[in-house]
Design a protein around this motif. Structure first.
Motif, mmCIF file in Angstrom:
data_model
loop_
_atom_site.group_PDB
_atom_site.id
_atom_site.type_symbol
_atom_site.label_atom_id
_atom_site.label_comp_id
_atom_site.label_asym_id
_atom_site.label_seq_id
_atom_site.Cartn_x
_atom_site.Cartn_y
_atom_site.Cartn_z
ATOM 1 N N LYS A 83 0.826 -1.204 0.000
ATOM 2 C CA LYS A 83 0.000 0.000 0.000
ATOM 3 C C LYS A 83 0.864 1.259 0.000
ATOM 4 O O LYS A 83 0.602 2.216 -0.750
ATOM 5 C CB LYS A 83 -0.914 -0.023 1.237
ATOM 6 C CG LYS A 83 -1.666 1.253 1.524
ATOM 7 C CD LYS A 83 -2.649 1.623 0.427
ATOM 8 C CE LYS A 83 -3.480 2.843 0.833
ATOM 9 N NZ LYS A 83 -4.236 3.401 -0.320
ATOM 10 N N LEU A 84 1.917 1.264 0.819
ATOM 11 C CA LEU A 84 2.816 2.417 0.898
ATOM 12 C C LEU A 84 3.471 2.698 -0.445
ATOM 13 O O LEU A 84 3.462 3.834 -0.941
ATOM 14 C CB LEU A 84 3.886 2.164 1.971
ATOM 15 C CG LEU A 84 4.905 3.285 2.210
ATOM 16 C CD1 LEU A 84 4.237 4.484 2.876
ATOM 17 C CD2 LEU A 84 6.069 2.781 3.058
ATOM 18 N N ILE A 85 4.021 1.648 -1.057
ATOM 19 C CA ILE A 85 4.715 1.811 -2.337
ATOM 20 C C ILE A 85 3.728 2.096 -3.458
ATOM 21 O O ILE A 85 4.017 2.871 -4.379
ATOM 22 C CB ILE A 85 5.577 0.572 -2.648
ATOM 23 C CG1 ILE A 85 6.682 0.420 -1.591
ATOM 24 C CG2 ILE A 85 6.197 0.667 -4.037
ATOM 25 C CD1 ILE A 85 7.671 1.569 -1.530
ATOM 26 N N ALA A 86 2.559 1.478 -3.410
ATOM 27 C CA ALA A 86 1.540 1.738 -4.428
ATOM 28 C C ALA A 86 1.150 3.209 -4.439
ATOM 29 O O ALA A 86 1.013 3.832 -5.499
ATOM 30 C CB ALA A 86 0.311 0.862 -4.184
ATOM 31 N N ASP A 87 0.982 3.797 -3.263
ATOM 32 C CA ASP A 87 0.641 5.213 -3.179
ATOM 33 C C ASP A 87 1.795 6.080 -3.697
ATOM 34 O O ASP A 87 1.566 7.122 -4.328
ATOM 35 C CB ASP A 87 0.309 5.596 -1.733
ATOM 36 C CG ASP A 87 -1.040 5.043 -1.281
ATOM 37 O OD1 ASP A 87 -1.821 4.595 -2.153
ATOM 38 O OD2 ASP A 87 -1.302 5.042 -0.062
#
Length: 425
Positions: A83-87
């Motif tokens: 989620k962190l990297i996707a954002d």
């Protein structure tokens, strides 16, 4: 100040004598400054030190879903790190695989799998008559080293202020089935610092490849690496644009936290269409049971979310701006009007690209080396290390202190002047 090309021979000889004296003076100072690679400086690394205290022997090592990060599992990375990297990449979590500490490693593996097993069940590249890659230049030397390692033929594509020469890209991709990919650093490009325009991104998304196994290698290494709060480049989302154009599987996007947290101990990721992601995971499962999930947990708990990442990068920018400006101000003060070089003022990224008079880059780099200032080898920003014009030099201002950078910049402009005078003489 008079342009060198307009000087008489006597004027050039007089100038050379003065520059030679200045050069001899600096030879005795024993400088030792290394700007060969884009490495974060000591102060930047210190920003992430509290991350090492986020997890200890008393910590709960489970993810938000309850998975134990100390054990096997989560091949595609723990949910919170995805989620962190996707954002950070501006994509959906399901389109992301979080891997180890190096995006370069993912790129190498992606090329290697294409060589041995093809792309999405296609004919392995190693069994095809010819495999070619397009390489926007000047570009990232380590990209070129990967394709050179696998004996893939590399084709130079000029890189302009708005991105690669898309007329050439379309001609090669749409017309030659041997063209299997193109290297791209779309935002704050290495080394020029330019970002692709909306039109360029859309033209990429609307390519009509002659090869079914063609892929865009979109290395978005500097996606949140701004130098300024008020002037920031933004680019269109290539994955979204490819979906709109009916080419959802055509792009691989890569990134990492190498220049956000710790270069040797960050996390990296690949993003692509769900179809591509499932295929990559099926092949990855042969190679590994999972990457370092404790490190993924550490990053997720330290940064928390995309706002935490952005705030952290503002701290980086405060440290980097004085270094970039030390170089840019010196270039402007010492070289403006002389017509012996050109450069772009980047709004982010890690490099400043300088173009000397043709035939001078190697001489400049060697002169700097003799004075104790180490630059990236001339030619490194081109495939096979061959710059046809021998003019591009990559300056990496990040590792030295601002004071050292100012000193190095003075050495650099002196060497530019001296090499240019010698060329005209």
């Amino acid at each position: 100040m008079k342009a060198y090309k307009d000087m008489s021979k006597d004027e050039l000889l007089t100038l050379k004598a003065a520059l030679d004296e200045e050069y001899k003076t600096l030879e005795g100072e024993g400088l030792n400054l290394n700007m060969a690679r884009g490495k974060p400086g000591f102060s930047q690394l210190a920003l992430s030190m509290p991350m090492l205290d986020v997890i200890n022997s008393e910590s709960d090592m489970r993810t938000v879903l309850g998975n134990d990060t100390r054990n096997y599992g989560d091949l595609d990375g723990i949910g919170e790190s995805r989620k962190l990297i996707a954002d950070m990449m501006a994509v959906q979590k399901d389109n992301v695989i979080v891997c180890g500490n190096s995006s370069l490693n993912i790129m190498y593996d992606t090329i290697a799998r294409s060589m041995t097993h093809g792309v999405m069940g296609g004919i392995p590249w190693s069994k095809q008559d010819k495999v070619k890659f397009l390489c926007p230049v000047p570009g990232y030397d380590r990209h070129f080293k990967i394709t050179e390692f696998f004996d893939i033929e590399m084709i130079n594509i000029p890189l302009y202020d708005d991105g690669p020469d898309m007329d050439m890209v379309e001609k090669y991709v749409n017309g030659d089935p041997a063209v299997k990919g193109i290297w791209c650093v779309p935002k704050y490009s290495n080394p020029t610092g330019i970002s692709y325009s909306d039109e360029t991104v859309k033209r990429f998304a609307n390519l009509n490849p002659a090869a079914e196994d063609f892929r865009i290698y979109w290395d978005n290494a500097y996606c949140i690496h701004h130098l300024y709060d008020d002037i920031q480049d933004e680019i269109l989302n290539i994955l979204t644009e490819c979906e709109k154009a009916g080419n959802p599987d055509m792009v691989y996007i890569f990134t990492s936290t190498s220049k956000i947290s710790f270069p040797g101990s960050g996390i990296s990721a690949i993003a692509s269409s769900l179809k591509n992601i499932e295929h990559i995971k099926s092949q990855m499962s042969i190679q590994t049971i999972g990457h370092d999930k404790i490190n993924q947990l550490r990053h997720s708990r330290f940064f928390k979310d995309i706002n935490g990442l952005r705030n952290h990068m503002k701290l980086h920018a405060e440290l980097l701006r004085p270094k970039f400006e030390a170089v840019l101000n010196t270039l402007e003060k010492e070289l403006a009007g002389l017509e012996i070089g050109s450069w772009i003022k980047p709004r982010g990224g890690y490099f400043i690209s300088f173009n000397s008079l043709p035939g001078c880059a190697k001489n400049i780099v060697e002169k700097c080396k003799n004075l104790g200032v180490i630059l990236t080898d001339a030619g490194a920003t081109f495939p096979y290390g061959k710059d046809p014009e021998d003019s591009n030099i990559r300056i990496a201002p990040t590792f030295p202190t601002p004071e050292e950078m100012e000193q190095a910049a003075k050495v650099f402009v002196l060497c530019v002047k001296l090499a240019s005078v010698e060329k005209y003489l």
